[in-house]
Design an enzyme around this catalytic site. Sequence first.
Site, PDB file in Angstrom:
ATOM      1  CE1 TYR A 529      -3.922   2.180   0.458  1.00 15.14           C
ATOM      2  CE2 TYR A 529      -2.635   3.235   2.194  1.00 15.14           C
ATOM      3  CZ  TYR A 529      -3.728   3.238   1.353  1.00 15.14           C
ATOM      4  OH  TYR A 529      -4.617   4.268   1.384  1.00 15.14           O
ATOM      5  CE  LYS A 533      -3.697   5.098  -1.959  1.00 12.08           C
ATOM      6  NZ  LYS A 533      -4.703   5.695  -2.852  1.00 12.08           N
TER       7      LYS A 533
END
Length: 632
Positions: A529, A533
Site C-alpha cells: 500500500y 501510494k
Amino acid sequence: MENRWAETYPDPLDDCVQASRLLGAEPGLVLHGGGNTSVKATVKDITGEPVEVLYVKGSGWDLATIERPGFAPLRLERLRQLVQLEELPDSRMMNELRCALLDAKAPDPSVETLMHVLLPHTSVLHSHSDAVITLTNQREPLVKEVYGDKVIVVPYVMPGFKLARVAAEIFQEQLTDEIVGVVLMNHGLFTFGDTAKEAYDRHIQLVSAAEDRIGEHSSAAEPVVVDPLTIAKIRKEIGPMIVSRHTDPATMAFVNREDLADVATRGPATPDHIIRTKRIPLIGRDIDAFRRDYKAYFAANATEGLVMLDPEPRVILDPELGMLTIGKRAKDADIARDIYRHTIKIIENAERIGTYRALSEQDLFEVEYWELEQAKLKLAGAPAEFTGEVALVTGAASGIGKACVQALKAKGSSVIGLDLSETESTADYLGVRADVTDSQAIKQAIAQGVERFGGIDMVIPSAGVFPGNTPIAELDQRIWRRTLAVNTDAIADLFTQVHPFLKLAPNGGRVVVIASKNVPAPGPGAAAYSASKAAVTQLARVAALEWAADGIRVNTVHPDAVFDTGLWTQEVLEQRAAHYGMSVGDYKRRNLLKTEVTSAGVGRLVAEMCSATFGFTTGAQVPADGGNDRVV
Ligand code: ZN
C-alpha cells in the site's frame, strides 16, 4: 391521442387536478412548463361572504404532478376589472394578480391567467400541443381546414397582458356556444367546458384531429462514431458549459436532410422555446459565426438599457455529430434536447404537409428579452463555482470517492463516476461501471462521459485497494502486483488517457490524487500500500511539471484514518483499538488535533483544491490526517 379520463370527483378542483395531470403526462402536449389549467367556483371567504374564485395553475408546479395547493385562488371580480384595462406592463400585471389572491401563501398565478378569465366556462385547459403547433406553423395555416368553425383562431401575440387584450376583442365578436376551442397561432390550444371532463374530451378530440391530418411518420439513420476529442474541442470554444451529444435515428435523419440549413433556421416552433434553444441552432461547427450573428440580431432589435445574454448556441446540428445541446447545467442541456426533438418532429411534419414557417425576428426577440425573464435573471445571482464544468471521479460509489462526487456536485459540477459497482445516473451524474485496471473500459467510459457532458475539467482518481497487513518477509507477489495495478498503474494509464481532455478544459484542467499519510509516514505491514501510494504521489509531481504549460494543476491529498468508509467495519475498528489498548473513540482520534477525519471532510478539501482558491498551487501535497507528529 388517447382519452384517459378515469373518474369524476364531487369537487370540481379535484377534476381540474385530474385533467391537468392527464395533459401533463403527454410530452406532445406540454414540454417543460408549457400549458396551464383552471376552474371557476364560488367559495365562502373568511367573513362568510360568497366569492367567485378562479383557481389557476401556479408557477413552479408541473402539470404532470400538480396537486390542489398548486392552484392559485384569485378573486374573479377583480380579474374581470383588470382585463378591461387598455395597457398593463407584465410586471405590473403579476403584481395585480398577487394582490387578487385569497391566500397570501399561494404560488404565483400563471402569466396566462387572464386568458382563463376571458373564457367564461367553468373549466379551461391550455396546452402547447405539438400537433396543433404543426398546423399553425404553415405558410397557409391548415387550422380552418381541420377544425372548420368549431374553433377561434388568435394570431400570434406574446403571452401576457397583450395577448389577453387581443383575445378579448376577438372573443367579443366570435365566442359563441358552438365554439369548443381556441387555437393560438405558433403557441397552442385552449379548450373549455362546463366540467373538466368536457374540456378534456374536447382537448383530446382537437389534438387527435390535428394528428390525423399530419399523419404518421418515421425516419432512420445510423449514428456516426466520432472521436470524443472533437466534442471537447467544440466545448473548449464555447466555454465552461455542458455539451451533450444525441444521435437517435430521428435526429440523425433530420441533420442529414439536404435542406437542413434552410428548414432549421426559420425559427422555433413556438416562441417560449427561445429561452432554451435560442432563436436558431448552429448548423455545422462555426461557433464564431454563430456569435457574430447573435450579436447582430441583438443590435438590430435591442432597445436601450437591455443587456445581451450570452451569445453561445444552445443547439448544434451537424450531419456527422448529430445534435449537440448546450446548457449552463446538464439539466438545461437536457431541456434543450427535449424541446429540439419535438421541434424536429414539428418541422418534418409541417414540411411534409406544406411549408414550415416561424414568427418574425422581432416577435421572437420580444420573448427572449421579456421583462419578467430579465428580472428573473437579475434575481438569480452568481451560479455555483463549477457550474458548466465536468469532473471524472474513480471509486465513485463509496468512501472518499463518493464524498468527492457529493462535494463537487455541491459546487455545481457535473460528474462522471466510475466504479466497479453500479451507481445510478441523474441529470448531473453519469454512473459508469468500469474496472480502472481495464484500459479499454476506461477509454469507453471517457467517451461515454464526453458524449454526455462534453469534456473533462477535473479528475479525481480515488479508486484504491488496501490489502491486509502483511510483513515483507511474507509478501504474496500476487497481492503486491494487484495493489500496484489498482493504486498506481491504473492512475498512470488514466493520466495518459485524460490529458488531452484536461488540456481542453475552458478554465484549466485540475487533478487531485487521493494518496495517503503512509507516503510521508509509512507503517510496518503496509509495504504494498505505502509503495503504491508513494509511486502515485511521484507520478502526480511529474504530471505537475509536465502539464503546467497546458494550464493543468496537479495536487495530492494525504488522508489518514478515514474510518467512515466501507473498509472499516465496527468489528475491525474494535480489533485495531484493542491492538493499541484504546477505546474505539480514542483510536479514531489518535492525531494531534484529536479530531475524527471524515470522508465528507476529505471530499470538501478535494473540491476546494479544484477551485480558484488553489489557483496558484500545483505539485502540492496536503495532509488530511488531523495532524501527525511524524508528518509535521
Ligand atoms: Zn401557453
